[in-house]
Design a protein around this motif. Sequence first.
Motif, PDB file in Angstrom:
ATOM      1  N   VAL A 564      20.404  -0.826 -23.927  1.00 30.15           N
ATOM      2  CA  VAL A 564      21.370  -0.669 -22.835  1.00 30.15           C
ATOM      3  C   VAL A 564      21.319  -1.901 -21.959  1.00 30.15           C
ATOM      4  CG1 VAL A 564      22.052   0.718 -20.853  1.00 30.15           C
ATOM      5  CG2 VAL A 564      21.146   1.833 -22.904  1.00 30.15           C
ATOM      6  N   LEU A 565      22.465  -2.564 -21.849  1.00 28.57           N
ATOM      7  CA  LEU A 565      22.567  -3.725 -20.962  1.00 28.57           C
ATOM      8  C   LEU A 565      23.009  -3.318 -19.556  1.00 28.57           C
ATOM      9  CD1 LEU A 565      24.243  -6.351 -23.318  1.00 28.57           C
ATOM     10  CD2 LEU A 565      21.829  -6.030 -22.834  1.00 28.57           C
ATOM     11  N   TYR A 566      23.829  -2.328 -19.504  1.00 29.99           N
ATOM     12  CA  TYR A 566      24.306  -1.821 -18.204  1.00 29.99           C
ATOM     13  C   TYR A 566      24.468  -0.310 -18.308  1.00 29.99           C
ATOM     14  CZ  TYR A 566      27.085  -1.229 -13.974  1.00 29.99           C
ATOM     15  OH  TYR A 566      27.526  -0.831 -12.760  1.00 29.99           O
ATOM     16  N   PRO A 567      23.996   0.463 -17.332  1.00 29.36           N
ATOM     17  CA  PRO A 567      23.315   0.018 -16.094  1.00 29.36           C
ATOM     18  C   PRO A 567      21.861  -0.364 -16.357  1.00 29.36           C
ATOM     19  CG  PRO A 567      23.399   2.377 -16.160  1.00 29.36           C
ATOM     20  CD  PRO A 567      24.172   1.923 -17.349  1.00 29.36           C
ATOM     21  N   ALA A 568      21.314  -1.192 -15.473  1.00 29.41           N
ATOM     22  CA  ALA A 568      19.931  -1.620 -15.553  1.00 29.41           C
ATOM     23  C   ALA A 568      19.263  -1.410 -14.213  1.00 29.41           C
ATOM     24  CB  ALA A 568      19.847  -3.086 -15.958  1.00 29.41           C
ATOM     25  N   LEU A 569      17.947  -1.411 -14.221  1.00 30.09           N
ATOM     26  CA  LEU A 569      17.187  -1.243 -12.989  1.00 30.09           C
ATOM     27  C   LEU A 569      17.133  -2.552 -12.222  1.00 30.09           C
ATOM     28  CD1 LEU A 569      14.200   0.884 -14.328  1.00 30.09           C
ATOM     29  CD2 LEU A 569      16.263   1.690 -13.157  1.00 30.09           C
ATOM     30  N   GLY A 570      16.880  -2.407 -10.953  1.00 27.24           N
ATOM     31  CA  GLY A 570      16.716  -3.587 -10.112  1.00 27.24           C
ATOM     32  C   GLY A 570      15.412  -4.279 -10.381  1.00 27.24           C
ATOM     33  N   PRO A 571      15.202  -5.452  -9.774  1.00 29.81           N
ATOM     34  CA  PRO A 571      13.962  -6.205 -10.010  1.00 29.81           C
ATOM     35  C   PRO A 571      12.720  -5.462  -9.573  1.00 29.81           C
ATOM     36  CG  PRO A 571      15.192  -7.197  -8.229  1.00 29.81           C
ATOM     37  CD  PRO A 571      16.104  -6.173  -8.825  1.00 29.81           C
ATOM     38  N   PRO A 655      19.539   8.214 -37.290  1.00 27.66           N
ATOM     39  CA  PRO A 655      20.034   7.435 -36.146  1.00 27.66           C
ATOM     40  C   PRO A 655      18.933   7.180 -35.132  1.00 27.66           C
ATOM     41  CG  PRO A 655      20.761   9.708 -35.993  1.00 27.66           C
ATOM     42  CD  PRO A 655      20.077   9.590 -37.305  1.00 27.66           C
ATOM     43  N   LEU A 656      19.056   6.037 -34.458  1.00 31.39           N
ATOM     44  CA  LEU A 656      18.180   5.682 -33.336  1.00 31.39           C
ATOM     45  C   LEU A 656      19.006   5.721 -32.070  1.00 31.39           C
ATOM     46  CD1 LEU A 656      16.221   2.686 -34.912  1.00 31.39           C
ATOM     47  CD2 LEU A 656      15.557   5.098 -34.832  1.00 31.39           C
ATOM     48  N   SER A 657      18.355   5.963 -30.946  1.00 27.73           N
ATOM     49  CA  SER A 657      19.103   6.149 -29.697  1.00 27.73           C
ATOM     50  C   SER A 657      18.342   5.564 -28.528  1.00 27.73           C
ATOM     51  CB  SER A 657      19.381   7.635 -29.455  1.00 27.73           C
ATOM     52  OG  SER A 657      18.163   8.349 -29.321  1.00 27.73           O
ATOM     53  N   ALA A 658      19.075   5.418 -27.426  1.00 22.32           N
ATOM     54  CA  ALA A 658      18.535   4.995 -26.131  1.00 22.32           C
ATOM     55  C   ALA A 658      19.287   5.768 -25.051  1.00 22.32           C
ATOM     56  CB  ALA A 658      18.668   3.482 -25.928  1.00 22.32           C
ATOM     57  N   THR A 659      18.711   5.871 -23.903  1.00 16.96           N
ATOM     58  CA  THR A 659      19.328   6.625 -22.803  1.00 16.96           C
ATOM     59  C   THR A 659      19.556   5.716 -21.606  1.00 16.96           C
ATOM     60  OG1 THR A 659      17.170   7.328 -21.971  1.00 16.96           O
ATOM     61  CG2 THR A 659      18.288   8.783 -23.556  1.00 16.96           C
ATOM     62  N   ALA A 660      20.551   6.076 -20.840  1.00 17.67           N
ATOM     63  CA  ALA A 660      20.871   5.369 -19.590  1.00 17.67           C
ATOM     64  C   ALA A 660      21.240   6.412 -18.535  1.00 17.67           C
ATOM     65  CB  ALA A 660      22.019   4.387 -19.807  1.00 17.67           C
ATOM     66  N   THR A 661      20.760   6.202 -17.348  1.00 19.91           N
ATOM     67  CA  THR A 661      21.024   7.122 -16.222  1.00 19.91           C
ATOM     68  C   THR A 661      22.008   6.470 -15.263  1.00 19.91           C
ATOM     69  OG1 THR A 661      18.813   8.047 -16.441  1.00 19.91           O
ATOM     70  CG2 THR A 661      19.991   8.488 -14.382  1.00 19.91           C
ATOM     71  N   LEU A 662      23.104   7.163 -14.994  1.00 14.99           N
ATOM     72  CA  LEU A 662      24.133   6.690 -14.064  1.00 14.99           C
ATOM     73  C   LEU A 662      24.045   7.503 -12.773  1.00 14.99           C
ATOM     74  CD1 LEU A 662      27.169   6.399 -16.486  1.00 14.99           C
ATOM     75  CD2 LEU A 662      25.686   4.573 -15.698  1.00 14.99           C
ATOM     76  N   HIS A 663      23.955   6.794 -11.648  1.00 12.71           N
ATOM     77  CA  HIS A 663      24.001   7.421 -10.318  1.00 12.71           C
ATOM     78  C   HIS A 663      25.352   7.108  -9.697  1.00 12.71           C
ATOM     79  CE1 HIS A 663      19.694   8.438 -10.338  1.00 12.71           C
ATOM     80  NE2 HIS A 663      19.504   7.237 -10.937  1.00 12.71           N
ATOM     81  N   LEU A 664      26.137   8.118  -9.447  1.00 17.31           N
ATOM     82  CA  LEU A 664      27.486   7.967  -8.919  1.00 17.31           C
ATOM     83  C   LEU A 664      27.566   8.629  -7.545  1.00 17.31           C
ATOM     84  CD1 LEU A 664      29.435   8.868 -12.181  1.00 17.31           C
ATOM     85  CD2 LEU A 664      28.719   6.620 -11.399  1.00 17.31           C
ATOM     86  N   VAL A 665      28.135   7.920  -6.620  1.00 15.14           N
ATOM     87  CA  VAL A 665      28.276   8.425  -5.232  1.00 15.14           C
ATOM     88  C   VAL A 665      29.745   8.360  -4.862  1.00 15.14           C
ATOM     89  CG1 VAL A 665      27.625   8.117  -2.835  1.00 15.14           C
ATOM     90  CG2 VAL A 665      25.963   7.664  -4.654  1.00 15.14           C
ATOM     91  N   PHE A 666      30.304   9.499  -4.406  1.00  9.76           N
ATOM     92  CA  PHE A 666      31.683   9.543  -3.924  1.00  9.76           C
ATOM     93  C   PHE A 666      31.683   9.151  -2.450  1.00  9.76           C
ATOM     94  CE2 PHE A 666      32.071  12.059  -7.717  1.00  9.76           C
ATOM     95  CZ  PHE A 666      33.358  11.766  -8.160  1.00  9.76           C
TER      96      PHE A 666
END
Length: 933
Positions: A564-571, A655-666
Amino acid sequence: MRPRPSAERSSPARWRQVLLPFLLSLFRGALPDQIRYSIPEELAKNSVVGNLAKDLGLSVRDLPARKLRVSAEKEYFTVNPESGDLLVSDRIDREQICGFKPLCILDFDTVAENPLNIFHVAVIVQDINDNTPLFKQNNIDLKIGESTKPGKTFPLDPALDSDAGPNSLQRYHLNDNEHFDLIEKQAPDGRKYPELVLKHSLDREEQNLHQLVLTAVDGGDPPQSGTAQIQIQVTDANDNAPVFIQDVYKVSLQEGVPLGFSVLQVTATDQDEGVNAEITYSFHHVDELVEQFFNLDKRTGEITTKDNFDFEIANSYTLSVEAKDHGDLAAYCSIQVEILDENDCAPEMVITSVFTPLPEDSPPGTVIALIKTRDRDSGENGEVYCRILGKAAFILKSYSKNYYKLVTDGPLDREENPEYNITIMATDRGKPPLSSSINITLHIADVNDNAPVFEQVFYLVHIAENNPPGASIAQVSASDPDLGPNGHVSYSIVASDLEPRALASYVSVSAQSGVVFAQRAFDHEQLRAFELTVQARDQGSPALSANVSLRVLVGDRNDNAPRVLYPALGPDGSALFDTVPRAAQPGYLVTKVVAVDADSGHNAWLSYHVLQASEPRLFSLGLRTGEVRTARALGDRDAARQRLLVAVRDGGQPPLSATATLHLVFADSLQEVLPDVSDRPEPSDPQAELQFYLVVALALVSVLFLLAVILAVALRLRGSPSPAAWGCFQSGLRSKSGPGVLPDYSEGTLPYSYNLCVASQLAKTEFNFLNVTPEVTPSQDLLCEDAGWLPNTNHEGAGVPFASDTILKQAPPNTDWRFSQAQRPGTSGSQNGDETGTWPNNQFDTEMLQAMILASASEAADGGSTLGGGAGTMGLSARYGPQFTLQHVPDYRQNVYIPGSNATLTNAAAKRDGKAPTGGNGNKKKSGKKEKK
């Protein structure tokens, strides 16, 4: 051989000296092309006949190479290979070899090679007086009637002397007596026999028995003699002796007459009567050959054959028949039998030299064998000609009298015919003709005239990656029809499109079997194909070789999970969030999950799935695009904060997989987001919460103090006419709140930075993620103090003090950070939004990811786009600054198939979803513990 005295010779010896040169001169005239020698018989073994090499004009030094030798049926002679002397190798008995012939000649051939020559040699065997005259009977009994008149002759058995010429029997003599005398007669065959002659009448009453001694003397020097005792008994009178009708009979016989064939019947008459007229017939003084071939009936006088005749052994016979009555009176006749030749002897062939094996590159005309022919018949029956049976690459050439040379008639090929069975037939000219044949087996020696030939013109090998090192990946095979080392093939790699130094670490080939081994485990992502040139080389001299191309295709395995290239964690490891306008309509593009897979084909075909969602029906996720869109409008009961857990799977098996967590704020602005973020639940540790609140309070007091000082200084400088003071303050405002590099920067994760500005709007503090430059920000909207007291913006965690009562105007950020259909990033972007997962039908789709990331990197480098303002940056510019270049992202154009579309990135900022940009819609903020501190 007996030594001959040098004293005075007898008269027969002198006669022999005159006769022998005369015979030799006749012989030399008859055979002018022969080398002639004359030797006495019974020479000792290894006696020197003569220097044959010298007489033939050959050099002694050339004798080993010329291989001078004697070619004869029975080798009485040999050639000394060192001196070239002709030596006696066997006992030479003239009487055994030539019998009664006056002239005994041994005719044979000598052969010399390199070059091939045949010489005819004749050796005259001179007779020596080595045989004594012998009578067939040592005691001769005769009965003579007393009425026999003087002058009557009585033939006696001749003495036999095997010597010839002067050494043969010469004379007879009888001891002195008064009644008998001796005379000599000569037979038609030249032999002498004695006859006893009655000189005076006999008187049985006076003397009924007479004893005589008969002596036979030869002409040797000294002469030898033999004796026989003659005992004569005087009988009563028998007045008439038998008489033959003729004294000499002549008969001709074919040599092929059957046994028992009647040759002749002799008849004798007697004028006496009674018992004295009864006649019996018998052979009189004949040799053993006559008794072997002829039979005589004692009563009838009929002569018949008792054995088969052979013209080649004897062509005539002389028979003497005696007719005797009961009174022992006898008569004698002679019968001359001539044997006529028939074609009863088939030709004979003798192979004197065979040159085998013969190299296959021998030129036409090479001599293979030397063949000698002979036929014991005479005349036309003995004339022989030869021919080759069947079709063969050989011909016969007549050579020197009765010799033939077998030579090649064309090129030879061992691979086509390794050996030849040559049948040669010899036929005479008799009627009917007779023939015989011989077989010559000729082996062809191999020459390295064939290069190795591969079984295939080109080898194509497929091997899956991650193979075990040392595994066999292919086998090349070449054949060489030659023999031995000429056909032994070895294999080697002579060229490759790999680096020469690295070739040995990739593959090797077995020199004996041609099996190609992998020296390492191949990685499809690093090496997809390479080509080798394998050489097959034989061991001939000179060696021949052939090359073949072997192309190895490294197949892909699903050994790389999606990344996963995006989203990524901060430094600092904190999660980022995306803001969504509250008034977003259904289908609104919220964000996009960008992932890549280093594999190829189906193994890199990514699909996106929602694992968890705060509100499952609020958002929709593109199966192939990874685009997150609003599925409906935000309701009053919906939470302002939403969390999506997205799984990215590839198409491999398994199959191989990876996960990504999206934080969405309205939220409509960043100010609404900050308090909401601060309310995020923390760990339930009371002590930790208390410490956190104390630190936050202290920080707020410090910030308020610093802001007050900054605002005060800004108010004082506002009235100052010097613009230089603002310039220094502007540079100080562009500080980075958290510059740094992601932990996986070396793996391709993009670097980022944050830019902070202080603005005055409705007495609220707002943090916007902007790249503020002097060219785009008005100088009257920024407050600047002396830059010397500002903190160093190059250090992580640097802050900017501000006062809440200072109101500064700031241009609202461009909120249109979302993407149009033509600007969706990632490996699955689609212009048409195809969710069906259509497999790409051209290579242009496979290059979309590279083009999109390149476009994003270009925008970041130009500084013309931010998270909220650049529609073509995927919101990456706010997090990834100008450091984001193509070198931080792997090149996946060769790996990824993007279903459905040929879309590319553009920089159009106001063409997404047909809506104009609004302020604050693209604001992003880091969420986590740093917000509370």
